[in-house]
Design an enzyme around this catalytic site. Structure first.
Site, mmCIF file in Angstrom:
data_model
loop_
_atom_site.group_PDB
_atom_site.id
_atom_site.type_symbol
_atom_site.label_atom_id
_atom_site.label_comp_id
_atom_site.label_asym_id
_atom_site.label_seq_id
_atom_site.Cartn_x
_atom_site.Cartn_y
_atom_site.Cartn_z
ATOM 1 C CD GLU A 45 -2.623 1.139 2.683
ATOM 2 O OE1 GLU A 45 -3.634 1.856 2.773
ATOM 3 O OE2 GLU A 45 -2.244 0.386 3.609
ATOM 4 C CE LYS A 118 -7.530 1.499 3.453
ATOM 5 N NZ LYS A 118 -6.241 1.805 4.123
ATOM 6 C CB CYS A 155 -4.624 -1.563 4.220
ATOM 7 S SG CYS A 155 -3.737 -1.722 5.799
#
Length: 295
Positions: A45, A118, A155
């Protein structure tokens, strides 16, 4: 159509450096992974910088880049020259005041196969991502590449079974999780083992529940760039598991490494035939999942 077998890789790196140095480093490691036979390669990431979300500082917005600029150009050229798919997680400047934590999925001919933003944004001590990132608005997607059908989450998305399920239901064969997660050094002795174990276990659970391959690419190293703080000790432990949660490759907590595994679609089909969790879903009974709580 996907090939019946293809090789995937996650790269675990220390990225506590300047963007230009991290870019050079990551391109070198992608070349190494391709040289080992990897066909789909995932970086950690926010690959281009240290993990700046340890503080709320407007100066860090200078690390963001517009779409199809530095990162895309560099990795597009690299994908084309190597003939591999690369997942490139980056800090996206969409417009003035709107930023995303995003990932390109660059196909093996250098074209953009997909873009993911995300969806779940944390706000924890030294993970102040809500200050920087607007939640994604592209939804959960499975991306067809020339090597295989892949899904990319990022994540904090790791903790949400809904994200994994919705991506798998669109035909993804692998879930990739570019990651930046670690210990607060003062908490490591008391909580570290359980925190790290929960992180692995929830993703292995996604693999089992969906009959899908899962690959997580984390960073390593102590990033202590704010004076007077202990920083974050990124715990590495990148891994790839198969559709029964079986570990196919596992990295250390402190070394830069390339992990490799083979996606076997015949095996995936066999697992799903024998453990038909997708068949037996009671979609007629799940309407309350769209509520925050069931009062």
């Amino acid at each position: 159509m996907s090939k019946q077998r293809y090789k995937i890789s996650v790269i675990q790196l220390n990225l506590n450096n300047k963007p230009e140095n991290n870019l050079k480093k990551c391109t070198e490691w992608v070349r190494k992974a391709a040289g080992k036979g990897a066909e789909v390669i995932c970086l950690p990431e926010l690959y281009s910088s240290h993990y700046f979300c340890q503080s709320e500082d407007t100066a860090n917005f200078a690390l963001a880049e517009p779409l199809y600029s530095t990162s895309f150009k560099a990795f597009s050229d690299l994908s084309k020259s190597l003939g591999v798919v690369i997942i490139v997680p980056f800090f996206e400047k969409r417009m003035s005041g709107v930023y995303h934590n995003s990932a390109y999925i660059i196909d093996s001919d250098g074209s953009e196969a997909g873009l993911y933003r995300k969806m779940h944004i944390p706000d924890d001590p030294h993970y102040y991502e809500k200050f920087y990132f607007t939640p994604g608005d592209l939804g959960f997607k499975s991306i067809q590449t020339k090597k295989g059908n892949i899904g990319t989450l990022i994540c904090w998305d790791q903790w949400y079974p809904e994200a994994a399920r919705l991506t798998a239901l669109q035909g993804a064969e692998v879930l990739f999780y570019p990651t930046a997660i670690g210990w607060h050094p003062k908490e490591k002795e008391e909580f570290g083992e359980n925190q790290q174990g929960a992180w692995m276990n929830v993703m292995k659970g996604h693999a089992v529940a969906n009959g899908i391959y899962v690959a997580a690419a984390n960073r390593i190293g102590l990033e202590q760039y704010i004076p007077g703080t202990e920083g974050i000790q990124f715990w590495g432990s990148s891994f790839i598991c198969g559709p029964q949660g079986e570990i196919l490759a596992q990295a250390s907590t402190d070394k830069e490494e390339i992990l490799m595994a083979e996606v076997d679609l015949e095996l995936q089909e066999d697992v799903r035939q024998n453990w038909p969790f997708l068949r037996d879903r009671r979609i007629d009974a799940y309407e309350h999942l769209i509520k925050r709580v069931i009062d």
